[in-house]
Design a protein around this motif. Structure first.
Motif, PDB file in Angstrom:
ATOM      1  N   ASN A   1       0.885  -1.264   0.060  1.00  0.00           N
ATOM      2  CA  ASN A   1       0.242   0.015  -0.036  1.00  0.00           C
ATOM      3  C   ASN A   1       0.798   1.339   0.161  1.00  0.00           C
ATOM      4  N   LYS A   2       1.852   1.287   0.869  1.00  0.00           N
ATOM      5  CA  LYS A   2       2.922   2.213   0.738  1.00  0.00           C
ATOM      6  C   LYS A   2       3.532   2.496  -0.510  1.00  0.00           C
ATOM      7  N   ARG A   3       3.812   1.507  -0.969  1.00  0.00           N
ATOM      8  CA  ARG A   3       4.492   1.697  -2.509  1.00  0.00           C
ATOM      9  C   ARG A   3       3.398   2.293  -3.353  1.00  0.00           C
ATOM     10  N   ARG A   4       2.179   1.897  -3.502  1.00  0.00           N
ATOM     11  CA  ARG A   4       1.404   2.239  -4.547  1.00  0.00           C
ATOM     12  C   ARG A   4       1.127   3.917  -4.040  1.00  0.00           C
ATOM     13  N   ARG A   5       1.185   4.180  -2.746  1.00  0.00           N
ATOM     14  CA  ARG A   5       1.148   5.568  -2.629  1.00  0.00           C
ATOM     15  C   ARG A   5       1.920   6.303  -3.047  1.00  0.00           C
ATOM     16  N   PHE A   6       3.299   5.946  -3.137  1.00  0.00           N
ATOM     17  CA  PHE A   6       4.533   6.771  -3.708  1.00  0.00           C
ATOM     18  C   PHE A   6       4.387   6.670  -4.837  1.00  0.00           C
ATOM     19  N   GLY A   7       4.318   5.433  -5.651  1.00  0.00           N
ATOM     20  CA  GLY A   7       4.400   5.492  -6.996  1.00  0.00           C
ATOM     21  C   GLY A   7       3.731   4.320  -7.556  1.00  0.00           C
ATOM     22  N   ALA A   8       4.024   3.854  -8.785  1.00  0.00           N
ATOM     23  CA  ALA A   8       3.275   2.629  -9.216  1.00  0.00           C
ATOM     24  C   ALA A   8       4.257   2.122 -10.281  1.00  0.00           C
ATOM     25  N   VAL A   9       4.023   0.770 -10.496  1.00  0.00           N
ATOM     26  CA  VAL A   9       4.484   0.077 -11.828  1.00  0.00           C
ATOM     27  C   VAL A   9       3.608  -0.350 -12.744  1.00  0.00           C
ATOM     28  N   ARG A  10       3.809  -0.410 -14.074  1.00  0.00           N
ATOM     29  CA  ARG A  10       2.834  -0.994 -14.980  1.00  0.00           C
ATOM     30  C   ARG A  10       3.430  -1.683 -16.184  1.00  0.00           C
ATOM     31  N   GLN A  11       3.073  -2.726 -16.592  1.00  0.00           N
ATOM     32  CA  GLN A  11       3.239  -3.406 -17.764  1.00  0.00           C
ATOM     33  C   GLN A  11       2.829  -3.024 -19.230  1.00  0.00           C
ATOM     34  N   LEU A  12       3.866  -2.573 -19.830  1.00  0.00           N
ATOM     35  CA  LEU A  12       3.658  -1.796 -21.023  1.00  0.00           C
ATOM     36  C   LEU A  12       3.238  -3.196 -22.107  1.00  0.00           C
ATOM     37  N   PRO A  13       2.424  -2.686 -23.396  1.00  0.00           N
ATOM     38  CA  PRO A  13       2.201  -3.619 -24.350  1.00  0.00           C
ATOM     39  C   PRO A  13       3.416  -4.485 -24.721  1.00  0.00           C
ATOM     40  N   SER A  14       4.822  -3.895 -24.565  1.00  0.00           N
ATOM     41  CA  SER A  14       5.844  -4.863 -25.118  1.00  0.00           C
ATOM     42  C   SER A  14       6.260  -5.732 -24.258  1.00  0.00           C
ATOM     43  N   GLY A  15       5.684  -5.663 -22.893  1.00  0.00           N
ATOM     44  CA  GLY A  15       6.054  -6.752 -21.975  1.00  0.00           C
ATOM     45  C   GLY A  15       6.895  -6.186 -20.854  1.00  0.00           C
ATOM     46  N   GLN A  16       7.572  -4.942 -21.187  1.00  0.00           N
ATOM     47  CA  GLN A  16       8.544  -4.263 -20.152  1.00  0.00           C
ATOM     48  C   GLN A  16       7.735  -3.745 -19.121  1.00  0.00           C
ATOM     49  N   TRP A  17       8.275  -3.422 -18.006  1.00  0.00           N
ATOM     50  CA  TRP A  17       7.715  -2.846 -16.936  1.00  0.00           C
ATOM     51  C   TRP A  17       8.110  -1.354 -16.800  1.00  0.00           C
ATOM     52  N   GLN A  18       7.335  -0.439 -16.439  1.00  0.00           N
ATOM     53  CA  GLN A  18       7.326   0.942 -16.253  1.00  0.00           C
ATOM     54  C   GLN A  18       7.381   1.396 -14.753  1.00  0.00           C
ATOM     55  N   ALA A  19       8.323   2.275 -14.031  1.00  0.00           N
ATOM     56  CA  ALA A  19       7.927   2.890 -12.990  1.00  0.00           C
ATOM     57  C   ALA A  19       7.705   4.105 -13.181  1.00  0.00           C
ATOM     58  N   ARG A  20       6.704   4.843 -12.207  1.00  0.00           N
ATOM     59  CA  ARG A  20       6.509   6.083 -12.237  1.00  0.00           C
ATOM     60  C   ARG A  20       6.051   6.602 -10.779  1.00  0.00           C
ATOM     61  N   PHE A  21       6.360   7.931 -10.452  1.00  0.00           N
ATOM     62  CA  PHE A  21       6.052   8.378  -9.267  1.00  0.00           C
ATOM     63  C   PHE A  21       5.791   9.915  -9.248  1.00  0.00           C
ATOM     64  N   THR A  22       5.395  10.416  -8.109  1.00  0.00           N
ATOM     65  CA  THR A  22       5.119  12.124  -8.141  1.00  0.00           C
ATOM     66  C   THR A  22       6.400  12.343  -7.317  1.00  0.00           C
ATOM     67  N   GLY A  23       7.136  13.345  -7.855  1.00  0.00           N
ATOM     68  CA  GLY A  23       8.409  13.787  -7.295  1.00  0.00           C
ATOM     69  C   GLY A  23       7.971  15.152  -6.150  1.00  0.00           C
ATOM     70  N   PRO A  24       8.792  15.554  -5.436  1.00  0.00           N
ATOM     71  CA  PRO A  24       8.693  16.528  -4.422  1.00  0.00           C
ATOM     72  C   PRO A  24       8.192  18.036  -5.136  1.00  0.00           C
ATOM     73  N   ASP A  25       8.468  18.054  -6.657  1.00  0.00           N
ATOM     74  CA  ASP A  25       7.912  19.152  -7.286  1.00  0.00           C
ATOM     75  C   ASP A  25       6.639  19.017  -7.922  1.00  0.00           C
ATOM     76  N   GLY A  26       6.036  17.915  -7.461  1.00  0.00           N
ATOM     77  CA  GLY A  26       4.400  17.629  -7.744  1.00  0.00           C
ATOM     78  C   GLY A  26       4.254  17.409  -9.312  1.00  0.00           C
ATOM     79  N   GLN A  27       5.358  17.095 -10.046  1.00  0.00           N
ATOM     80  CA  GLN A  27       5.452  16.508 -11.306  1.00  0.00           C
ATOM     81  C   GLN A  27       5.559  15.001 -11.358  1.00  0.00           C
ATOM     82  N   MET A  28       4.762  14.343 -12.242  1.00  0.00           N
ATOM     83  CA  MET A  28       4.694  12.941 -12.414  1.00  0.00           C
ATOM     84  C   MET A  28       6.231  12.493 -13.247  1.00  0.00           C
ATOM     85  N   HIS A  29       7.207  11.663 -12.660  1.00  0.00           N
ATOM     86  CA  HIS A  29       8.341  11.316 -13.425  1.00  0.00           C
ATOM     87  C   HIS A  29       8.347   9.696 -13.638  1.00  0.00           C
TER      88      HIS A  29
END
Length: 385
Positions: free
Chosen positions: A4-32
């Motif tokens: 749950n903590k990991r999901r609050r910080f960021g998230a991972v998702r599987q792309l159509p290519s089969g690779q996994w992408q990690a994303r999170f919201t930084g201290p600047d408020g932007q999604m990275h």
């Protein structure tokens, strides 16, 4: 709980290519997003853990910030900092940025420049400009990049020290140090205003920029005291009077004969505490200090007439430093010159006076003879029955 903590910080998702992408919201408020994708979910989550730790410890740097060109950051840094500099410093820094930094490194991203690139840049500059300009440009780039670190734009500076960058050595300048008789001969070749100026440079150790704006209020001749509170700088469009170097005001006691020469010159000046001791020499210019360039020209003529060809006004400051350090020590000399760091005095001004090495050798002879005599006396005393 951890998931749950990991999901609050960021998230991972599987792309159509089969690779996994990690994303999170930084201290600047932007999604990275992570700079790359991963073959497994575990690797993507490991990246999130690392990013979360960097944010918690203050080590995280925004990828967007690191992509800013050096030219843009240098301009932002200059605009934010210039209010604390003197006008002459502003002009110098602006010129160095525009001539030596931006043309070579301006398009490089803050996060992309490495120490090796800085070394190459230093080498390129060394082929076209003087060693002092190369070192000045490197020092300025170091300030700019250090500010980028302080503001969270990059994690570390690529400027890791002059030796790493291969800075060229400065040629050792050797100032001419005069004897008192030389100064007397030089001053005798000058008219009264220039004679007083020469005496103040040699016997008070003033910078020429500190001497030219002296006024009647700068002196208390009853106690032979001089207050150095102003300095003039040449900038585009004319001259500007401000505070002395490093904003350090200082007070000096003048030799009696120098104070008498100042009093004689003051007697020829207009009334008023603001009257310049060395006012403009052209008609209608007595309400401002005279030009350094005019004095330098007259100084050259006087020096040649005194048999001191090649002498520069600044040599008189080195002369004062050498005299005072020899008679009263380097700390006293540094204080009279207005140096907060005595190493500046020894590195650029004070030099051993001629003949002192002979005195040292004679003194060591005396010490050795005394020690030898003491040992002989002890030996004789020991052998006496």
């Amino acid at each position: 709980m951890a998931d749950n903590k990991r999901r609050r910080f960021g998230a991972v998702r599987q792309l159509p290519s089969g690779q996994w992408q990690a994303r999170f919201t930084g201290p600047d408020g932007q999604m990275h997003a992570a700079p790359q994708t991963y073959s497994t979910k575990a690797l993507a989550e490991r990246y999130l853990s690392t990013a979360e730790g960097d944010i918690a410890s203050g080590r995280w740097i925004s990828p967007l910030a690191a992509k800013m060109p050096i030219s843009e950051w240098a301009n932002q840094w200059f605009t934010a900092s210039q209010s604390r500099w003197k006008i002459k410093t502003q002009e110098t820094y602006r010129s160095v940025i525009d001539r030596l930094i931006v043309p070579h490194l301006g398009k490089v991203k803050l996060g992309a420049i490495r120490p090796l690139a800085v070394t190459r840049w230093v080498g390129t500059l060394a082929e076209t400009v003087s060693a002092s300009q190369v070192r000045q440009a490197y020092r300025l780039l170091s300030q700019i990049m250090a500010s980028a670190v302080d503001n969270g734009m990059i994690p570390v500076t690529p400027c890791r020290g002059g030796r790493v960058a291969g800075l060229p050595r400065l040629p050792q300048a050797k100032p001419t140090v005069l004897a008192p008789a030389d100064v007397a001969r030089l001053s005798a070749k000058c008219e009264l205003p220039d004679r007083v100026l020469v005496l103040l440079l040699a016997y008070a150790g003033l910078r020429i920029g500190e001497a030219l704006p002296l006024r009647r209020r700068s002196f208390d001749l009853s106690s032979r005291r001089l207050i150095v509170a102003e300095a003039v700088s040449q900038v585009r469009g004319g001259s500007v009077i401000g505070t002395p170097k490093n904003h350090q005001q200082r007070e000096l006691v003048l030799p009696t004969f120098v104070a008498d020469a100042v009093a004689e010159l003051l007697g020829n000046l207009p009334e008023g505490e603001d009257a310049f001791l060395f006012g403009g020499r052209q008609k209608h210019t007595s309400d401002r200090q005279q030009s350094y360039y005019g004095f330098r020209s007259r100084f050259r003529v006087a020096a040649e007439a005194a048999g001191l060809d090649g002498l520069k006004p600044h040599d008189l400051r080195a002369t004062h430093a050498s005299w005072v350090s020899d008679s009263h020590g380097i700390i006293v000399a540094a204080a009279r010159l207005g140096h907060a760091d005595a190493s500046v005095t020894t590195r650029h001004y004070a030099r051993p006076l001629g003949g002192k090495d002979e005195e040292v050798a004679a003194h060591l002879d005396k010490v050795a003879r005394k020690a030898s005599g003491t040992r002989m006396a002890r030996k004789i005393k020991k052998n006496v029955p």
